[in-house]
Enzyme design. Sequence first.
Site, PDB file in Angstrom:
ATOM      1  N   SER A 157       8.600  64.898  44.348  1.00  0.00           N
ATOM      2  CA  SER A 157       7.625  65.364  46.089  1.00  0.00           C
ATOM      3  C   SER A 157       7.577  66.970  46.063  1.00  0.00           C
ATOM      4  CB  SER A 157       9.151  65.365  46.669  1.00  0.00           C
ATOM      5  OG  SER A 157       9.483  65.543  48.128  1.00  0.00           O
ATOM      6  N   TYR A 170      18.771  66.608  47.997  1.00  0.00           N
ATOM      7  CA  TYR A 170      17.372  65.873  48.001  1.00  0.00           C
ATOM      8  C   TYR A 170      16.332  66.283  46.930  1.00  0.00           C
ATOM      9  CZ  TYR A 170      12.740  63.767  49.363  1.00  0.00           C
ATOM     10  OH  TYR A 170      11.881  62.871  49.260  1.00  0.00           O
TER      11      TYR A 170
HETATM   12  P1  NDP Z   1      10.270  54.090  52.649  1.00  0.00           P
HETATM   13  O1  NDP Z   1      11.657  54.672  53.372  1.00  0.00           O
HETATM   14  O2  NDP Z   1       9.287  53.123  52.899  1.00  0.00           O
HETATM   15  O3  NDP Z   1      10.061  53.880  51.301  1.00  0.00           O
HETATM   16  C1  NDP Z   1      11.546  53.837  50.458  1.00  0.00           C
HETATM   17  C2  NDP Z   1      11.528  52.333  49.035  1.00  0.00           C
HETATM   18  O4  NDP Z   1      12.517  52.598  48.221  1.00  0.00           O
HETATM   19  C3  NDP Z   1      12.031  51.898  50.455  1.00  0.00           C
HETATM   20  O5  NDP Z   1      11.243  50.384  49.680  1.00  0.00           O
HETATM   21  C4  NDP Z   1      13.484  51.089  49.888  1.00  0.00           C
HETATM   22  O6  NDP Z   1      13.285  49.557  50.317  1.00  0.00           O
HETATM   23  C5  NDP Z   1      13.576  51.529  49.002  1.00  0.00           C
HETATM   24  N1  NDP Z   1      14.654  51.621  48.439  1.00  0.00           N
HETATM   25  C6  NDP Z   1      16.018  52.544  48.686  1.00  0.00           C
HETATM   26  N2  NDP Z   1      16.362  52.451  47.569  1.00  0.00           N
HETATM   27  C7  NDP Z   1      16.613  51.436  47.412  1.00  0.00           C
HETATM   28  C8  NDP Z   1      17.663  50.222  46.460  1.00  0.00           C
HETATM   29  N3  NDP Z   1      18.948  50.810  46.139  1.00  0.00           N
HETATM   30  N4  NDP Z   1      16.729  50.062  45.295  1.00  0.00           N
HETATM   31  C9  NDP Z   1      15.530  49.289  45.968  1.00  0.00           C
HETATM   32  N5  NDP Z   1      15.497  49.606  46.198  1.00  0.00           N
HETATM   33  C10 NDP Z   1      15.415  50.620  47.182  1.00  0.00           C
HETATM   34  O7  NDP Z   1       9.540  56.100  52.312  1.00  0.00           O
HETATM   35  P2  NDP Z   1       8.244  56.468  51.506  1.00  0.00           P
HETATM   36  O8  NDP Z   1       7.511  55.078  50.925  1.00  0.00           O
HETATM   37  O9  NDP Z   1       7.778  57.656  52.284  1.00  0.00           O
HETATM   38  O10 NDP Z   1       9.504  56.291  50.075  1.00  0.00           O
HETATM   39  C11 NDP Z   1       8.731  55.984  48.518  1.00  0.00           C
HETATM   40  C12 NDP Z   1       8.816  57.589  47.884  1.00  0.00           C
HETATM   41  O11 NDP Z   1       8.365  58.965  48.528  1.00  0.00           O
HETATM   42  C13 NDP Z   1      10.335  58.246  47.842  1.00  0.00           C
HETATM   43  O12 NDP Z   1      11.288  58.524  46.540  1.00  0.00           O
HETATM   44  C14 NDP Z   1      10.761  58.963  48.359  1.00  0.00           C
HETATM   45  O13 NDP Z   1      11.395  60.340  48.034  1.00  0.00           O
HETATM   46  C15 NDP Z   1       9.166  59.689  48.576  1.00  0.00           C
HETATM   47  N6  NDP Z   1       7.996  60.607  48.428  1.00  0.00           N
HETATM   48  C16 NDP Z   1       8.079  60.339  50.282  1.00  0.00           C
HETATM   49  C17 NDP Z   1       7.403  61.581  50.937  1.00  0.00           C
HETATM   50  C18 NDP Z   1       6.955  60.865  52.647  1.00  0.00           C
HETATM   51  O14 NDP Z   1       6.624  62.341  53.376  1.00  0.00           O
HETATM   52  N7  NDP Z   1       7.446  59.816  52.651  1.00  0.00           N
HETATM   53  C19 NDP Z   1       7.291  62.741  49.767  1.00  0.00           C
HETATM   54  C20 NDP Z   1       7.173  62.856  48.894  1.00  0.00           C
HETATM   55  C21 NDP Z   1       8.532  62.137  48.373  1.00  0.00           C
HETATM   56  P3  NDP Z   1      14.842  48.394  50.257  1.00  0.00           P
HETATM   57  O15 NDP Z   1      15.710  49.613  51.696  1.00  0.00           O
HETATM   58  O16 NDP Z   1      14.218  47.469  51.161  1.00  0.00           O
HETATM   59  O17 NDP Z   1      15.227  48.421  48.975  1.00  0.00           O
END
Ligand code: NDP
Length: 260
Positions: A157, A170
Amino acid sequence: MSSQSPRVAVITGASSGIGEATPRALHATGYRVALLARRTDRIQAIANELGTGALAIPADVTDVTDVTDVTDVTDVTDVTDRDSLTAAAQQLHDEIGNTDVLINNAGVMLLGPFSPDQRDDYRQMIDINLLGAITTTEVFLDQLTASPGGDIVNISSVAGRTARAGNGVYAATKWGINGWSESLRQELLPDVRVTLIEPGVVATELPNHITHSHTKTAITDLYDKATVTPEDIAEVIAYTLSRPRHLAINEILLRPADQI
Ligand code: NDP
């Protein structure tokens, strides 16, 4: 990987956002994809929609319930749900082939001012964002190094480069990912390329889980206006992976054009 075989990519956190858009983009270019997440209905629906060469595997990158129950943690292997990940790795090897690409994307962003009240949030972020990525990589490392041509993509990020008030833990998880990625890159080159992707604000469900109410309102407002889409990030990942093997894109920092 033979030149005829489709590459196999594993994406954690594939049930929404960047993790959903990425297998869609890769599958469209001929990859076989394995979608890992906890929300089984979502990953199954995406895999069904993609059809041949897409596999949904329910998996938790870390077992948060166990973590909060553990009072005396002396070994990280005590608190990770390695069995479910190991079973996932074996299942996808048997069903769609050896893993060429691992995308460590699963994450949560539980923002708020530093406070002992937020300790559960801190635990979750460290265990999912940081330890989860490390554990998943451990589990898939044999497949990724089985022959030259592997890739690991770690989703960090902007917060991995610039900390701000209210995002301390975070940011700590993402700074951790950055340091670990660079070390891993040096250890695994040239056969496995390690790439760090550092997005700014992307329109996803990420703020939905924030527990600090004022912060949640402010961040949700910000995300409602986000212009960069998960598809934008997926396109960058697909581009990175498509580079010839003599070229490794180590790090990409990308923001909405109007983000400070
Ligand atoms: P979402 O919330 O849409 O996606 C997060 C994903 O992580 C979900 O599919 C969720 O699936 C999964 N997840 C959470 N906990 C677990 C777990 N214990 N085991 C397996 N899967 C898990 O958010 P984003 O797409 O934005 O996030 C994706 C990545 O991008 C993250 O690492 C975030 O920090 C990073 N990011 C996002 C930014 C943004 O502005 N959106 C900016 C910078 C980085 P489920 O709950 O079904 O398990």
